[in-house]
Design an enzyme around this catalytic site. Structure first.
Site, PDB file in Angstrom:
ATOM      1  N   SER A 164      25.665  83.124  40.872  1.00 32.05           N
ATOM      2  CA  SER A 164      25.929  82.191  42.057  1.00 32.05           C
ATOM      3  C   SER A 164      27.628  81.904  42.097  1.00 32.05           C
ATOM      4  CB  SER A 164      25.100  80.955  41.742  1.00 32.05           C
ATOM      5  OG  SER A 164      25.496  79.815  42.693  1.00 32.05           O
ATOM      6  N   TYR A 177      23.032  73.992  35.826  1.00 33.45           N
ATOM      7  CA  TYR A 177      22.699  75.046  36.774  1.00 33.45           C
ATOM      8  C   TYR A 177      24.172  75.946  36.683  1.00 33.45           C
ATOM      9  CZ  TYR A 177      21.972  77.750  41.011  1.00 33.45           C
ATOM     10  OH  TYR A 177      21.985  78.724  41.718  1.00 33.45           O
TER      11      TYR A 177
END
Lengths: 271, 485
Positions: A164, A177
């Site tokens: 990501s 995350y």
């Protein structure tokens, strides 16, 4: 113990080459029940791949297999579904062995499993953080190790990790995350370097905003693309042996700028 | 220094997984399959692997470093038992040069441990990577086969773990049948878990090497015959593209050990630092060389390389004898890491035949002519002199061997196999033999004409006795032996 009669010297030649020629379309997708993972399975099946689709949720895997059935019938592909929790590291080696046997080999592996729970502003929750790391990072390493050893000995194959843009900086919104994706980026880079002499390629994908369950409910989304479009670009990047690809590519510009923003400014941003 | 500290450090035990699913292929890459690989660390774990294979209804193919060119350590119908984690040196006596090691201990580990003490393995292959168990099971030889025999001749004792779980200690006197059958028995009787072997005292880390260029096969054989009494190593390289008057043209490298006093500084040449293989080849980093070789991996390119090597060899042969380290002389195959990859996806086979002295010349010339006629010219040819040994299924003869490396391509694979079976006819009519560490092409009937029937029957009976359930199997076993067992 009984075995087939030994093949005679001559006919065994071409037979034993099977798997080297046309039959090179076998893939495993971990995290296949929704989003980019499911879209990748649909596209691969449409291209005639034999795909093993892995996810926690059986009903959604069944629906995916059913949705792919017409395409498989047309292309000769197949979807094998297997229920698997990416955080369950212990079952990975045996599952890997079973699936590669069923597929008849493995040419492409995609790790698309990932979770991004919503974290409250004042939430510091170790148990939840460990869950994020287990799915986003530990599972990738467990599968990566199996794939690396297998593909290394075959001297070919492609490993794709869906990371990501969030891994580029430590954002205040979801610290672990970001951590998991930063670690995943580093792991994939190391694996790529380690396997480069073996003819195996490792591709890091950094998606921007993709219209999936993960981004539902998030506000201020822009440049949103569909999971299908993301999957198309991911496969193109993997085939072109790209090292790291932002999806869509324009996020590369954002990523480059974001990395340059000094901390004292970055911490004021709302991301 | 305490004795323990003298032992070469084993490869870390966790360097490879205990069980993994991976591709297991012959070194030549022309055969292989995906399968489960088990890597035990000691005798008890080997026993556990036997049990595990039985539980899963699978046969076990034994594998060391996987250096056999063909299918000798492949098992596409079962699991593979890889001995490479069982790689400890158990003892080494610097006074007598006798070493005792686990089966997975490699030739590389052995020479690196013994050389600084002034010893060198009696027999080494052209590559240093084979394990002692694998090398013993294939009964490998070196460039000194004519003088000192095969590896089996250097081994005085080993432990063989039979599939029953029983451990047999074998010497020339004790379990003598097992001793002579398991060496060269290509892993069909049991796992060689421990090996005791002698090494040779050397007075220098260098050999004296001289080169000789031979215009044809006859000249090469005459050189070997006239020098074998005084040379410690003799190896011939053949440019297989030579034809007509130059059929079998090539180069010989002839080496001898230095006597005491000839090397003024043995303590320096015996150091491992002196034994390094060259880091660059013609200026290229050696790890990159195979990528360049790839572009020459065709008849035209290989003709050019062989021609260049031949003429540069003729120049070298005009020079004086020179000194070369043991490792640099012995391990030619390790100079260019990954060179086999230059052969491309189809890989290569090595067709090595062993012929008695009387018939070798005519038969090898005939084979080279057929290579030219059929358009299958080997890219590498290696020629050696051998002597017989007492092992049941040995390849060694009082004669010669000629190893020819053929490139395998998908489109011509079947034709190449057909060509090899024609060569095999010449070999067998000339009373020749083959070597299981190399072979991928011969058929059961060829094995039956290589060995006396009573010896094959005795081997089968021994296999039946030690391994009644046929737990130990390889692709090679099923290809060549199962039909007659």
């Amino acid at each position: 113990m009984s075995h087939d009669p030994a093949p005679a010297a001559l006919p065994s030649g071409p037979v034993r080459l099977a798997g080297v020629g046309l039959d090179e379309r076998r893939a495993i997708v971990v995290g296949a029940s929704s989003g980019m993972g499911a879209a990748l399975v649909r596209q691969l099946a449409g291209e005639g791949y034999r795909v093993a689709a892995l996810a926690r949720r059986k009903p959604e895997l069944d629906a995916l297999a059913a949705a792919c059935a017409p395409a498989c019938a047309a292309t000769g592909g197949a979807v094998i579904s297997a229920v698997h929790d990416a955080a369950n590291l212990a079952e990975v080696p045996a599952l890997f062995e079973r699936l590669v046997r069923e597929l008849g080999g493995l040419d492409l592996f995609v790790y698309a499993a990932g979770v991004m729970p919503k974290i409250g502003k004042e939430q510091y929750d170790t148990a939840l953080d460990r869950e994020i790391l287990a799915v986003n990072l530990d599972g990738a390493i467990a599968w990566g190790n199996e794939c690396a050893n297998y593909m290394r000995t075959r001297r070919r194959g492609t490993i794709v990790g869906i990371s990501s843009i969030a891994g580029d900086r430590g954002r205040k919104g979801n610290p672990v995350y970001c951590t998991s994706k930063a670690a995943l980026n580093t792991y994939l880079e190391a694996l790529r370097n380690r396997l480069s002499e073996s003819g195996v390629h490792v591709c890091t994908i950094k998606p921007g905003y993709v219209d999936t369950r993960m981004t539902q409910g998030l506000d201020k989304l822009f440049w949103l693309i569909s999971a299908e479009e993301a999957a198309r670009q991911i496969l193109a990047a993997a085939r072109n042996r790209v090292n790291t690809r932002y999806v869509p590519l324009r996020w590369q510009a954002v990523g480059t700028v974001l990395k340059l923003v000094p901390s004292f400014l970055f911490r004021r941003a709302s991301i | 220094m305490p004795a323990k500290a003298l032992l070469a450090p084993p490869i870390p035990r966790r360097a490879r997984p205990e069980r993994s699913y991976e591709r297991v292929e012959g070194w030549g890459m022309a055969v292989g399959s995906d399968g489960v690989v088990l890597r035990p660390r000691d005798v008890d774990e080997v026993r556990a692997c036997f049990e595990q294979a039985r539980r899963e209804g699978k046969s076990l193919g034994l594998r060391g470093s996987g250096c056999s060119y063909g299918d000798a350590s492949c098992n596409q119908l079962g699991h593979t038992l890889d001995l490479s984690r069982m790689n400890r040196l158990l003892s080494f006596d610097p006074a007598s040069g006798v070493a005792q090691a686990e089966g997975g201990f490699t030739i590389e580990q052995l020479w690196k441990h013994v050389l600084p003490h002034g010893w060198w393995p009696k027999v080494v292959s052209g590559t240093m990577f084979p394990t002692l168990a694998g090398a013993a099971a294939m009964n490998i030889h070196g460039k000194n086969n004519y003088a000192v025999g095969t590896l089996g001749d250097a081994i005085s004792e080993f432990d063989l773990l039979a599939p029953s779980g029983e451990l047999y200690t074998c010497t020339r006197e004790r379990n003598a049948d097992l001793f002579h059958a398991a060496i060269g028995g290509f892993g069909m009787l049991g796992v060689i878990t421990r090996v005791v072997l002698g090494t040779k005292r050397v007075h220098s880390g260098d050999l004296e090497v001289r080169a000789f260029a031979s215009r044809n096969l006859r000249e090469m054989m005459e050189y070997f015959e006239s020098h074998k009494a005084n040379s410690d190593y003799l190896v011939g390289w053949i440019d297989c593209f030579g034809r007509g008057e130059e059929l079998g043209r090539g180069l010989i490298h002839d080496a001898r050990y230095l006597d005491e006093g000839e090397d003024p500084h043995p303590e320096q040449t015996l150091r491992l630092g002196h034994q390094e293989l060259p880091l660059t080849i013609l200026g290229f980093p050696k790890s990159e060389v195979w990528k360049i070789l790839r572009y020459f991996s065709n008849d035209l390119g290989m003709r050019a390389i062989n021609t260049a090597k031949y003429w540069s060899g003729r120049l070298e042969a005009m020079g004086e004898p020179h000194r070369q380290s043991h490792a640099a002389f012995a391990f030619l195959l390790d100079y260019v890491p990954g060179w086999k990859l230059a052969y491309g996806r189809g890989g290569l086979i090595q067709y090595q035949s062993f012929l008695p002295n009387a018939t070798a010349h005519a038969a090898y010339e005939q084979m080279m002519r057929w290579n030219h006629e059929r358009g299958f010219v080997p890219y590498l040819g290696v020629f050696k002199r051998h002597r017989p040994d007492p092992f049941w299924l040995t390849h060694a003869v009082d004669g010669w061997s000629f190893a020819m490396d053929f490139k395998v391509t998908a489109s011509r694979r079947a034709d190449l196999w057909r060509h090899c079976s024609e060569l095999t006819r010449i070999v067998l009519e000339a009373g020749g033999k083959f070597y299981f560490a190399k072979d991928l092409v011969i058929a059961p009937r060829d094995v039956q004409s290589m060995f006396p029937a009573d010896r094959l029957a005795a081997f089968s009976a021994l296999k039946q006795r030690l391994d009644p359930g046929a737990l130990l199997q390889t692709d090679l076993w099923r290809r060549l032996f199962e039909p007659c067992s």
